[in-house]
Scaffold this active site. Structure first.
Site, PDB file in Angstrom:
ATOM      1  N   ASP A 269       0.875  -1.327  -0.063  1.00  0.00           N
ATOM      2  CA  ASP A 269      -0.048   0.039  -0.054  1.00  0.00           C
ATOM      3  C   ASP A 269       0.864   1.184  -0.038  1.00  0.00           C
ATOM      4  OD1 ASP A 269      -1.965   1.881   0.515  1.00  0.00           O
ATOM      5  OD2 ASP A 269      -1.985   1.052   2.394  1.00  0.00           O
TER       6      ASP A 269
ATOM      7  N   HIS B 240      -3.627   4.538   6.413  1.00  0.00           N
ATOM      8  CA  HIS B 240      -2.692   3.920   5.754  1.00  0.00           C
ATOM      9  C   HIS B 240      -1.054   4.076   6.184  1.00  0.00           C
ATOM     10  CE1 HIS B 240      -5.363   3.177   2.389  1.00  0.00           C
ATOM     11  NE2 HIS B 240      -5.882   4.500   2.868  1.00  0.00           N
TER      12      HIS B 240
HETATM   13 ZN   LIG Z   1      -8.045   1.624  -0.264  1.00  0.00          ZN
HETATM   14 ZN   LIG Z   2      -9.154   0.820   2.582  1.00  0.00          ZN
END
Ligand SMILES: [Zn+2]
Ligand SMILES: [Zn+2]
Length: 562
Positions: free
Chosen positions: A203, A376
């Site tokens: 990510d 994130h």
């Molecule tokens: Zn996402």
């Molecule tokens: Zn997500």
């Protein structure tokens, strides 16, 4: 000294490719296909909310033509978590690609409520898995690994292929004090690292953020004093799927003797699903019905709603504009926007905030007021994941191209050989083998697929959407006269436009549009229904006009029989 990064695992035989169809080079509509020999497994199937210039479009989903051409070999869709940008495309994808879907309890809970709305629940094969489970999909085995994110029940995946193991991080942050459930299973990731990881897909959303991302728990610490000191009502906007955030809001409300009203259909659905599955705990009697609102004094009320991104039809946007049927702002209200704008949405969010200030309410927003924490991983967490998994190859996923490139740089900086790290866009096929990882040079269709008019938040929105649509991009009426018995076009197509572009300056465009409309209908069976004619004209023109002008006028085909 042994340098594990330079002693990567053996690579097995066979053919392995990665086909990113969404989420690489953009935020949203994540979809990655992994093809090993005869088997294809799809990771996630998300949607993207339209950019501002796509007004009138409800959703954007990945182009799955590459998968449809190989539908017989697609063994299943495996889901990392229940956010819209990972599961929201499935109600449009599954009817065309009916394969089994696998995900954790909350992820499938959210998906199933969508499928139900679309009448697809009975025709979809879906299987609940738990972190630690492995599912065999042809020659590919997928294991779910517990991680943390801004939604509970999020997982990374270990995808075992004939050539080696691919670790897909899903969306994650390493939150050691999460609101729901356990901290991330770093031990498992490390053990998989010991076994040998061929490729890490990770990510990239926060690849630009230094340090580590704050825990979800910090948001609670930011919310608590607001609840303690506000004398008026509190309205909080967040993502409909941000169950951890809702839990903290409900907890604060309970602690400070407020009852909560949930506004917005998507949020109501998610709250019901999460409660049912045990991911959201709400004291009995603490949720309000809209009609109970009037009977309560302002300091007893919390209203949670959608609209943290300024989405044109969402609850907060309509509340700010004074157009919401249930909630009207009153002086003394405090509005908390528990989100940061997704890149591209800043203007919409600012417009909403400006409106709120004009209505004389107090506004607290984003990480600035500690009412939001990103879901994130920041740079230190990204480094840690690379260190734990020690992959042979690295491909950054989930992010605009800048995020991917910066994440790739970071991977090289922590010791991965430059040639084993690759940042690519959607549609670029990568082949992976013992000799390396490289683009095959083949590009597959991975453009935007628009969903127009199928996902409607609340009754009344259709009219509103039409209004926005007309105001923004105008209207084009296409008139065609057809001889019913033969299906021959005897006059037209004639185009009449209002509020779109100046006709005289765009003579060529209109000529092309006329030709396109003719082409669209020339392939139809003479006895096709008029609605089929209309749809054919609409779709072809919408495509052409958007390509040429980046605008999406309302297109009204009118077929006259002669
Ligand atoms: Zn996402
Ligand atoms: Zn997500």
């Amino acid at each position: 000294m042994t340098d594990v990064l330079h002693a990567p695992p053996e690579v097995g035989g066979g053919r392995l490719s990665l086909v990113p169809l969404g989420g690489l080079g953009e935020i949203g509509r994540n979809l990655m296909a992994i093809e090993c020999n005869d088997d294809i497994v799809v990771v996630d199937g998300g949607l993207m909310f339209p950019e501002q210039e796509m007004l009138g479009i409800d959703l954007v989903i990945p182009d799955i033509s590459w998968l449809l051409e190989r539908a017989q070999r697609v063994r299943g869709i495996v889901l990392t978590h229940g956010h819209e940008d990972h599961i929201g495309g499935l109600p449009y994808i599954l009817p065309r690609l009916p394969v089994p879907v696998y995900g954790t309890s909350l992820t499938l809970g959210f998906l199933r409520s969508k499928l139900k709305e679309h009448g697809l629940l009975d025709s979809t094969e879906s299987h609940v898995v738990r972190a630690g489970d492995t599912v065999e999909l042809g020659g590919i085995a997928v294991e779910w690994i517990h991680t943390t994110h801004s939604i509970p029940d999020a997982c990374a995946l270990a995808i075992r292929t004939a050539l080696g193991t691919i670790v897909h991080s899903g969306d994650f942050k390493l939150d050691h004090t999460p609101i729901n459930g356990e901290p991330p299973d770093l031990a498992r990731l490390a053990r998989i690292g010991d076994e040998g990881v061929l490729l890490l897909l990770s990510d990239s959303t926060n690849a630009e953020s230094e340090g580590t991302t704050p825990s979800e728990r910090q948001v609670g610490e930011g919310l608590s004093p607001i609840f303690a000191t506000s004398a008026g009502r509190i309205l909080m906007a967040t993502f409909a799927s941000n169950i951890s955030r809702l839990q903290q809001a409900f907890d604060c409300a309970e602690e400070h003797n407020r009852r909560s009203l949930v506004v917005g259909r998507s949020m109501l659905n998610n709250v019901a699903t999460a409660q049912e599955l045990g991911f959201l705990k709400v004291a009995p009697g603490s949720l309000l019905w809209p009609r109970q609102l009037d009977g309560l004094s302002a300091d007893r009320v919390l209203i949670v709603c959608t609209g943290a991104q300024g989405e044109p039809l969402s609850a907060l946007t309509r509340i700010a504009a004074g157009e919401h049927p249930i909630v009207q702002l009153q002086s003394g209200d405090t509005v908390i926007i528990s989100a940061n704008p997704i890149p591209g949405n800043e203007e919409l969010v600012h417009r909403t905030i400006n409106r709120l200030y004009r209505q004389q309410v107090k506004v607290l927003n984003g990480s600035r007021h500690k009412v939001h924490a990103s879901g994130h991983a920041s740079r230190e967490e990204l480094k840690l994941l690379i260190a734990l998994t020690r992959p042979r190859y690295f491909v950054p996923v989930h992010g605009e191209y800048r995020h991917l490139a910066i994440h790739a740089e970071l991977a090289r900086a922590v010791g991965l050989p430059p040639e084993r790290v690759l940042a690519v866009d959607n549609g670029s096929i990568l082949s992976v083998d013992a000799d390396g990882i490289r683009p095959t040079g083949t590009r597959v269709p991975a453009g935007f697929v628009y969903v127009d008019g199928l996902a409607i938040e609340e009754a009344g929105d259709v009219v509103l959407r039409d209004r926005v649509h007309l105001a923004q991009d105008g209207v084009i009426v296409v008139v065609v006269a057809v001889e019913r018995s033969t299906g021959a076009v005897v006059a037209g197509p004639d185009l009449i436009s209002r509020g779109f572009v100046e006709d005289s300056a765009h003579e060529q465009l209109f000529e092309a549009a006329r030709e396109e409309a003719l082409k669209a209908v020339s392939r139809l069976a003479p006895d096709a229904e008029w609605t089929v004619w209309q749809a054919a004209i609409h779709d072809r023109l919408a495509q052409l006009l958007y390509q040429r002008t980046r605008r999406r006028p309302m297109i009204l085909p009118v077929i006259t029989e002669v």
